[in-house]
Design an enzyme around this catalytic site. Structure first.
Site, PDB file in Angstrom:
ATOM      1  N   GLY A 238       0.331 -12.772  -9.559  1.00  0.00           N
ATOM      2  CA  GLY A 238      -0.644 -12.437  -8.480  1.00  0.00           C
ATOM      3  C   GLY A 238      -0.176 -12.849  -7.062  1.00  0.00           C
ATOM      4  O   GLY A 238      -0.933 -12.556  -6.076  1.00  0.00           O
ATOM      5  N   GLU A 279       3.848 -15.762 -13.592  1.00  0.00           N
ATOM      6  CA  GLU A 279       4.394 -14.402 -13.860  1.00  0.00           C
ATOM      7  C   GLU A 279       4.140 -13.238 -12.707  1.00  0.00           C
ATOM      8  O   GLU A 279       3.298 -12.395 -12.809  1.00  0.00           O
ATOM      9  CB  GLU A 279       3.217 -13.727 -15.059  1.00  0.00           C
ATOM     10  CG  GLU A 279       3.348 -14.281 -16.315  1.00  0.00           C
ATOM     11  CD  GLU A 279       2.080 -14.044 -17.148  1.00  0.00           C
ATOM     12  OE1 GLU A 279       2.199 -14.281 -18.375  1.00  0.00           O
ATOM     13  OE2 GLU A 279       1.050 -13.356 -16.511  1.00  0.00           O
ATOM     14  N   PRO A 280       4.840 -13.412 -11.687  1.00  0.00           N
ATOM     15  CA  PRO A 280       4.637 -12.528 -10.539  1.00  0.00           C
ATOM     16  C   PRO A 280       5.516 -11.232 -10.899  1.00  0.00           C
ATOM     17  O   PRO A 280       6.438 -11.174 -11.483  1.00  0.00           O
ATOM     18  CB  PRO A 280       5.602 -13.425  -9.488  1.00  0.00           C
ATOM     19  CG  PRO A 280       6.758 -14.080 -10.248  1.00  0.00           C
ATOM     20  CD  PRO A 280       6.073 -14.426 -11.511  1.00  0.00           C
ATOM     21  N   ARG A 282       4.465  -8.326  -8.257  1.00  0.00           N
ATOM     22  CA  ARG A 282       4.552  -7.628  -7.212  1.00  0.00           C
ATOM     23  C   ARG A 282       5.640  -8.495  -6.035  1.00  0.00           C
ATOM     24  O   ARG A 282       6.383  -7.907  -5.160  1.00  0.00           O
ATOM     25  CB  ARG A 282       3.218  -7.623  -6.562  1.00  0.00           C
ATOM     26  CG  ARG A 282       2.974  -7.015  -4.733  1.00  0.00           C
ATOM     27  CD  ARG A 282       1.784  -7.412  -4.490  1.00  0.00           C
ATOM     28  NE  ARG A 282       0.639  -7.182  -5.335  1.00  0.00           N
ATOM     29  CZ  ARG A 282      -0.126  -6.115  -5.664  1.00  0.00           C
ATOM     30  NH1 ARG A 282       0.040  -5.047  -4.757  1.00  0.00           N
ATOM     31  NH2 ARG A 282      -1.205  -6.157  -6.350  1.00  0.00           N
ATOM     32  N   TYR A 322      -7.486   1.635  -4.710  1.00  0.00           N
ATOM     33  CA  TYR A 322      -7.766   0.502  -4.052  1.00  0.00           C
ATOM     34  C   TYR A 322      -8.306   0.453  -2.708  1.00  0.00           C
ATOM     35  O   TYR A 322      -8.310  -0.475  -2.019  1.00  0.00           O
ATOM     36  CB  TYR A 322      -6.942  -0.893  -4.281  1.00  0.00           C
ATOM     37  CG  TYR A 322      -6.435  -0.881  -5.879  1.00  0.00           C
ATOM     38  CD1 TYR A 322      -7.043  -0.955  -6.832  1.00  0.00           C
ATOM     39  CD2 TYR A 322      -4.862  -0.512  -5.826  1.00  0.00           C
ATOM     40  CE1 TYR A 322      -6.311  -0.771  -7.973  1.00  0.00           C
ATOM     41  CE2 TYR A 322      -4.500  -0.634  -7.019  1.00  0.00           C
ATOM     42  CZ  TYR A 322      -4.961  -0.651  -8.045  1.00  0.00           C
ATOM     43  OH  TYR A 322      -4.454  -0.891  -9.476  1.00  0.00           O
ATOM     44  N   CYS A 348      -5.092  18.049  -5.501  1.00  0.00           N
ATOM     45  CA  CYS A 348      -5.968  18.746  -5.476  1.00  0.00           C
ATOM     46  C   CYS A 348      -7.252  18.028  -5.386  1.00  0.00           C
ATOM     47  O   CYS A 348      -8.086  18.208  -6.178  1.00  0.00           O
ATOM     48  CB  CYS A 348      -6.069  19.889  -6.244  1.00  0.00           C
ATOM     49  SG  CYS A 348      -6.909  21.550  -5.901  1.00  0.00           S
TER      50      CYS A 348
HETATM   51  N1  LLP Z   1       0.431 -11.292 -15.454  1.00  0.00           N
HETATM   52  C1  LLP Z   1      -0.779 -10.320 -15.994  1.00  0.00           C
HETATM   53  C2  LLP Z   1      -1.224 -10.787 -17.328  1.00  0.00           C
HETATM   54  C3  LLP Z   1      -1.025  -9.428 -15.430  1.00  0.00           C
HETATM   55  O1  LLP Z   1      -2.160  -8.588 -15.832  1.00  0.00           O
HETATM   56  C4  LLP Z   1      -0.512  -9.052 -13.957  1.00  0.00           C
HETATM   57  C5  LLP Z   1      -0.900  -7.796 -13.181  1.00  0.00           C
HETATM   58  C6  LLP Z   1       0.631  -9.935 -13.576  1.00  0.00           C
HETATM   59  C7  LLP Z   1       0.870 -10.951 -14.431  1.00  0.00           C
HETATM   60  C8  LLP Z   1       1.302  -9.509 -12.496  1.00  0.00           C
HETATM   61  O2  LLP Z   1       0.565  -9.603 -11.184  1.00  0.00           O
HETATM   62  P1  LLP Z   1       1.271  -9.509  -9.677  1.00  0.00           P
HETATM   63  O3  LLP Z   1       2.140 -10.782  -9.469  1.00  0.00           O
HETATM   64  O4  LLP Z   1       2.062  -8.255  -9.629  1.00  0.00           O
HETATM   65  O5  LLP Z   1       0.268  -9.569  -8.791  1.00  0.00           O
HETATM   66  N2  LLP Z   1      -1.859  -1.738  -9.811  1.00  0.00           N
HETATM   67  C9  LLP Z   1      -2.653  -3.027  -9.068  1.00  0.00           C
HETATM   68  C10 LLP Z   1      -2.054  -4.404  -9.440  1.00  0.00           C
HETATM   69  C11 LLP Z   1      -2.628  -4.774 -10.889  1.00  0.00           C
HETATM   70  C12 LLP Z   1      -2.292  -5.956 -11.397  1.00  0.00           C
HETATM   71  C13 LLP Z   1      -2.132  -5.662 -12.833  1.00  0.00           C
HETATM   72  N3  LLP Z   1      -1.807  -7.187 -13.769  1.00  0.00           N
HETATM   73  C14 LLP Z   1      -2.036  -2.735  -7.346  1.00  0.00           C
HETATM   74  O6  LLP Z   1      -1.364  -1.951  -7.098  1.00  0.00           O
HETATM   75  O7  LLP Z   1      -2.463  -3.580  -6.666  1.00  0.00           O
END
Ligand code: LLP
Length: 426
Positions: A238, A279-280, A282, A322, A348
């Site tokens: 996150g 668990e990053p 992004r 979003y 479209c």
């Molecule tokens: N761990 C789990 C269990 C997750 O579901 C996710 C993301 C992550 C780690 C990694 O999260 P991050 O570090 O990338 O924020 N499509 C959306 C984001 C959806 C995230 C889904 N789960 C967007 O484009 O903002």
């Protein structure tokens, strides 16, 4: 991230005479070579982000599991693996790709959600650590694999994230086992002789302040004291990135010190230095990527000027899904007198908007726009909607070489899995 910051971080992007160049090449020439639109990634930036995060934490049993749903392109996974990260996966498909990228079974963590028995079986056959995220899934897993090790995903009651659709902790989410169900977890584990060897959580995506994340981490650590033989705790991903100029980015070093404090304190209280994961997704890849798109039309309606480009929400879904903001750079006129424009795609639907009422230097047909911070949840969420072809992906290596790491779709890709009267089409 602003274009100037991207330029500071990588030699892959430069500005010469007000024009954006990528590995010294004009963007329209790149689109000519590889097709438009085109995802471009800078290896330097991916490596830099992996290192920055690793260096922020000194707890000895800490690992970073890259969440490959952000971008699962194998050439990028290989770079991330070289940097010493492990991987978090969500499906057999991700297990398959992670394995092809060279991750060993002990470097893969399957964070499942509402899967069927076959998916558990696939992970078990590959001897991969599994987390389950409901009592009924724990029951299903226990019946099939009694005597196994398994982790459980807990909802710590706290969520965070850039949009309600990506907040995965707290009351309004399908994820995780509610804290009030701890006794049931233990009962099911006992019934099937399961060893709960890990706890995990993920509270949501793209936070720029880490207060909620650390508070939830503390809740998880307190819950962990109810389980006496844990091997690991995973506090999820996150970690946010700065999409908008003027926003303050996430303080990674501050977050790292807070994690160190939490992990060390837990080790003292638990009497054992167990492993801690994050668990990053992004944070590792978003800022490394940009999407080049060619402008195909300019429409001056009485109240709004539309710039129509060849990249719809089938290519980059985030603004549509979003309302997400991505910086846009006019590649032929990086700085210039600005006008207010709405940048739209070629799908479209009226919602096919990349940017609404954005101040950009004057844009004309055949100009190229670069959409920044498109490395995460860009290609991985792309589709063939409207039977459009997904773009190619280009890597600019740290040595300055250009490598195509995914070919652009071809028309035949649209029909390759289709049958008519049990016969292949075409
Ligand atoms: N761990 C789990 C269990 C997750 O579901 C996710 C993301 C992550 C780690 C990694 O999260 P991050 O570090 O990338 O924020 N499509 C959306 C984001 C959806 C995230 C889904 N789960 C967007 O484009 O903002």
């Amino acid at each position: 991230m602003k274009i100037n910051q991207l330029i500071e971080k990588t030699g892959a992007v430069t500005i010469e005479q007000n024009e954006l160049l990528i590995s010294g090449i004009r963007t329209e020439d790149l689109l000519e070579m590889y097709g438009s639109p085109l995802y471009v990634y800078c290896e330097d930036v991916i490596r830099d982000h992996c290192r920055r995060l690793k260096n922020a934490v000194s707890y000895p049993h800490f690992s970073i599991n890259y969440s490959m749903k952000a971008n699962s392109t194998i050439a990028l996974l290989k770079i991330i693996r070289e940097e010493g990260l492990s991987v978090d996966v969500m499906s057999p498909g991700e297990i398959y790709c992670a394995t092809l990228a060279g991750f060993k079974k002990e470097e893969i963590f399957f964070v499942s959600n509402n899967v069927d028995l076959q998916e558990f079986a696939y992970a078990k056959e590959h001897d991969i650590r599994i987390s389950v995220d409901s009592l009924s899934q724990l029951e299903m897993f226990g019946k099939a694999f009694s005597g196994s090790k398994v982790a459980v995903r807990i909802n710590p009651g706290i969520g965070d994230g850039h949009h309600k659709k990506v907040i995965t902790g707290g009351d309004a989410t399908k994820f995780g086992i509610h804290v009030s169900h701890l006794d049931s977890i233990k009962e099911i584990a006992k019934k099937y002789d399961l060893h709960i060897h890990g706890l995990n959580m993920h509270i949501g995506s793209n936070f720029l302040e880490y207060g909620s994340y650390m508070a939830a981490g503390k809740v998880l650590c307190d819950i962990a004291k109810n389980f006496d033989s844990l091997e690991f705790i995973d506090i999820g991903g996150g970690l946010g990135v700065n999409y908008k100029e003027g926003n303050k980015g996430l303080d990674i070093e501050g977050l790292g010190s807070n994690m160190d404090r939490l992990f060390n304190q837990f080790a003292i209280e638990y009497g054992k230095e167990i492993k801690f994961f994050i668990e990053p997704g992004r944070f590792i890849v978003a800022e490394s990527g940009l999407l080049l798109t060619r402008v195909c039309s300019r429409k001056e309606n009485p109240n709004r000027t539309y710039i129509g480009c060849d990249s719809g929400f089938n290519v980059l879904m985030r603004p549509m899904a979003y309302g997400s903001y991505h910086e846009i750079v006019h590649c032929q006129s990086v700085e210039g007198e600005r006008e207010t424009l709405s940048v739209v795609g070629n799908i479209c639907e009226t919602g096919d908007i990349l940017a609404e009422n954005r101040a950009l230097p004057k844009v004309n047909v055949d100009n190229v726009l670069a959409i920044l911070d498109a490395g995460a949840y860009g290609y991985s969420m792309a589709s063939n909607y409207n039977s459009r072809l997904r773009p190619a992906e280009l890597l600019v290596t740290s040595a300055g070489e250009r490598q195509i790491i995914r070919k652009r779709d071809e028309l035949t890709d649209l029909i390759s899995s289709q049958l008519v009267n049990n016969e292949p089409v075409g």
